[in-house]
Write a protein that holds these residues in place. Structure first.
Motif, PDB file in Angstrom:
ATOM      1  N   ASP A   1      -6.096  10.789  -3.350  1.00 45.32           N
ATOM      2  CA  ASP A   1      -6.085   9.954  -4.550  1.00 45.32           C
ATOM      3  C   ASP A   1      -4.668   9.537  -4.923  1.00 45.32           C
ATOM      4  O   ASP A   1      -4.428   8.374  -5.284  1.00 45.32           O
TER       5      ASP A   1
ATOM      6  N   GLU B   1     -14.830   5.077  -4.418  1.00 45.25           N
ATOM      7  CA  GLU B   1     -15.767   5.001  -3.315  1.00 45.25           C
ATOM      8  C   GLU B   1     -15.231   5.630  -2.035  1.00 45.25           C
ATOM      9  O   GLU B   1     -15.783   5.410  -0.963  1.00 45.25           O
ATOM     10  N   ALA B   2     -14.168   6.414  -2.127  1.00 45.76           N
ATOM     11  CA  ALA B   2     -13.601   7.039  -0.935  1.00 45.76           C
ATOM     12  C   ALA B   2     -14.540   8.108  -0.391  1.00 45.76           C
ATOM     13  O   ALA B   2     -15.127   8.879  -1.145  1.00 45.76           O
ATOM     14  N   LYS B   3     -14.720   8.153   0.921  1.00 42.51           N
ATOM     15  CA  LYS B   3     -15.562   9.171   1.552  1.00 42.51           C
ATOM     16  C   LYS B   3     -14.840  10.514   1.617  1.00 42.51           C
ATOM     17  O   LYS B   3     -15.469  11.566   1.558  1.00 42.51           O
ATOM     18  N   VAL B   4     -13.512  10.496   1.781  1.00 43.74           N
ATOM     19  CA  VAL B   4     -12.698  11.712   1.742  1.00 43.74           C
ATOM     20  C   VAL B   4     -11.897  11.656   0.453  1.00 43.74           C
ATOM     21  O   VAL B   4     -10.985  10.848   0.306  1.00 43.74           O
ATOM     22  N   LYS B   5     -12.224  12.520  -0.497  1.00 45.68           N
ATOM     23  CA  LYS B   5     -11.616  12.449  -1.827  1.00 45.68           C
ATOM     24  C   LYS B   5     -10.988  13.795  -2.161  1.00 45.68           C
ATOM     25  O   LYS B   5     -11.672  14.772  -2.458  1.00 45.68           O
TER      26      LYS B   5
ATOM     27  N   ARG C   1     -11.657   0.980  -7.226  1.00 47.89           N
ATOM     28  CA  ARG C   1     -12.789   1.230  -6.337  1.00 47.89           C
ATOM     29  C   ARG C   1     -12.368   1.955  -5.065  1.00 47.89           C
ATOM     30  O   ARG C   1     -13.151   2.690  -4.455  1.00 47.89           O
TER      31      ARG C   1
END
Length: 406
Positions: free
Chosen positions: A88, A79-83, A75
């Motif tokens: 990652d 659900e990361a805002k900066v991807k 998750r």
């Protein structure tokens, strides 16, 4: 490793320090060269994707551990805002260092091969269904009557198709669809031959086939999805893996709400639902269970509940090394003989071999009577599990309530 088709982004955690390590090409020579730089005590993490198994096979002999993470459960990345690729890879490295990655089970070579064959068979069956639907659509849009035969694509059905008054271009289209259907049918026969040879002599497949509704194809699909049954501590774990358990939402003091089934895991494993349809029409305790649920919750819920019960039953059969107690011996022998013939075994003419007893109508009737008796016994037993509600209050109960109220 944040893996893509052509490259993998790397991040390293060493002595508590996080750093980027660039990119490597996702090709055998590049991965082997990078694996040579790793130490025997290193650990590598990557998410499950299409080329994960090939990457793991190249890296695993060089390091202490390779963790393949379930992307649906990671998750922090999902659900990361900066991807980005670097973000990652860093998150994967940090979760691995904290030993907080949800791993997936890595199948052995045989299980991987079975999964590929099952996936190919599923694709071929879907293609054949699509082609048949197109032929039926041609008949419908040209106001043709319903086919007078049960199998439109057999010999009689094709002769009937050829006599229909269709436009010339539609006739050519039907011919093209039938040729594609024949091609996919030949490919499907080859795949079924490979599956039968893989299943022949497998004790797990033979034991699963003792359950009504489970033939060799569904048994192999279950084996390919599960691999090693011992990795599931209970039948409920296997049910969850098949995605046949309902979704549950609960927070605080609120009552838990149950929704549709999760449909997690491999889609081929939910072929158990097809087996449940057959079991619901076959005499035995499973049919009694289906009818009991159907009377309270409806047909669709009853079928899914039967599939869930059959999944739990399969786990108990394999864990306890026992055949299904209510199996019909002649029917099981008939299934095994069909599997042998599908695997290429020679046909025997005028010889009483395995499966011959199924031709005896008297024996089939006797076995059917036995399982019908077991079905009635299960129905009587299950009737005592139904809630009956509180007993009616007597005069003494009313007097005690009045005294307590006073």
């Amino acid at each position: 490793m944040d893996v893509h088709r052509d490259f993998a982004q790397l991040a390293v955690v060493e002595d508590g320090q996080l750093s980027d390590a660039g990119q490597i090409a996702c090709r055998p020579e590049g991965l082997r060269a990078w694996a040579e730089t790793l130490r025997p005590d290193d650990e590598v993490a990557l998410e499950a994707t299409g080329n994960t198994e090939a990457i793991v096979a190249l890296i695993k002999p060089r390091v202490a551990r390779v963790v393949v993470s379930n992307p649906m459960k990671t998750r922090a990345i999902a659900e990361a805002k900066v991807k980005t690729d670097k973000v990652d890879a860093r998150i994967l490295a940090q979760l691995l260092a904290a030993d907080f990655l949800p791993p997936v089970w890595l199948p052995d070579d045989r299980t991987r091969a079975l999964r590929r064959i099952i996936a190919r068979r599923t694709h071929l069956v879907r293609q054949r269904t699509r082609l048949k639907n197109q032929v039926h659509a041609i008949l419908a849009r040209n106001l043709m009557p319903r086919p007078p035969v049960s199998d439109l694509f057999g010999d009689r059905g094709r002769r009937w198709l050829a006599r229909q008054d269709l436009p010339e271009d539609e006739h050519r289209l039907v011919g093209a669809l039938l040729r594609q259907l024949d091609f996919h049918g030949d490919e499907l026969a080859e795949v079924d031959l490979d599956l039968a040879r893989a299943a022949l002599g497998d004790p797990v497949v033979r034991r699963l086939m003792t359950v009504p509704g489970i033939d060799s194809v569904i048994a192999v699909s279950i084996l390919a999805a599960v691999g090693d049954f011992s990795r599931f501590a209970s039948a409920d774990k296997l049910v969850c893996y098949f995605g046949l358990n309902p979704q549950v939402r609960q927070s605080g003091g609120q009552v838990a709400s149950h929704g549709r089934i999760t449909k997690a895991g491999r889609a081929q494993a939910r072929g158990m639902v097809e087996a449940a349809w057959v079991a619901s029409r076959t005499p035995g305790p499973l049919r009694a269970f289906y009818q009991r649920i159907k009377s309270r919750r409806g047909l669709q819920i009853a079928i899914v509940a039967t599939a869930r019960k059959m999944t739990a039953l399969c786990w108990h059969l394999i864990a306890n090394q026992q055949d299904y107690a209510f199996a019909r011996p002649s029917l099981v022998a008939f299934k095994e003989r069909k599997l042998e013939l599908r695997a290429g075994a020679p046909r025997t003419i005028a010889k009483r071999g395995k499966g011959y007893d199924y031709n005896n109508k008297e024996l089939r009737r006797h076995e059917r009577e036995i399982v019908e008796q077991q079905e009635r016994a299960y129905a009587v037993l299950a009737a005592h599990w139904e809630p009956h509600g509180p007993a009616p209050a007597g005069p003494r109960d009313h007097r005690q309530r009045a005294e307590s109220a006073g």
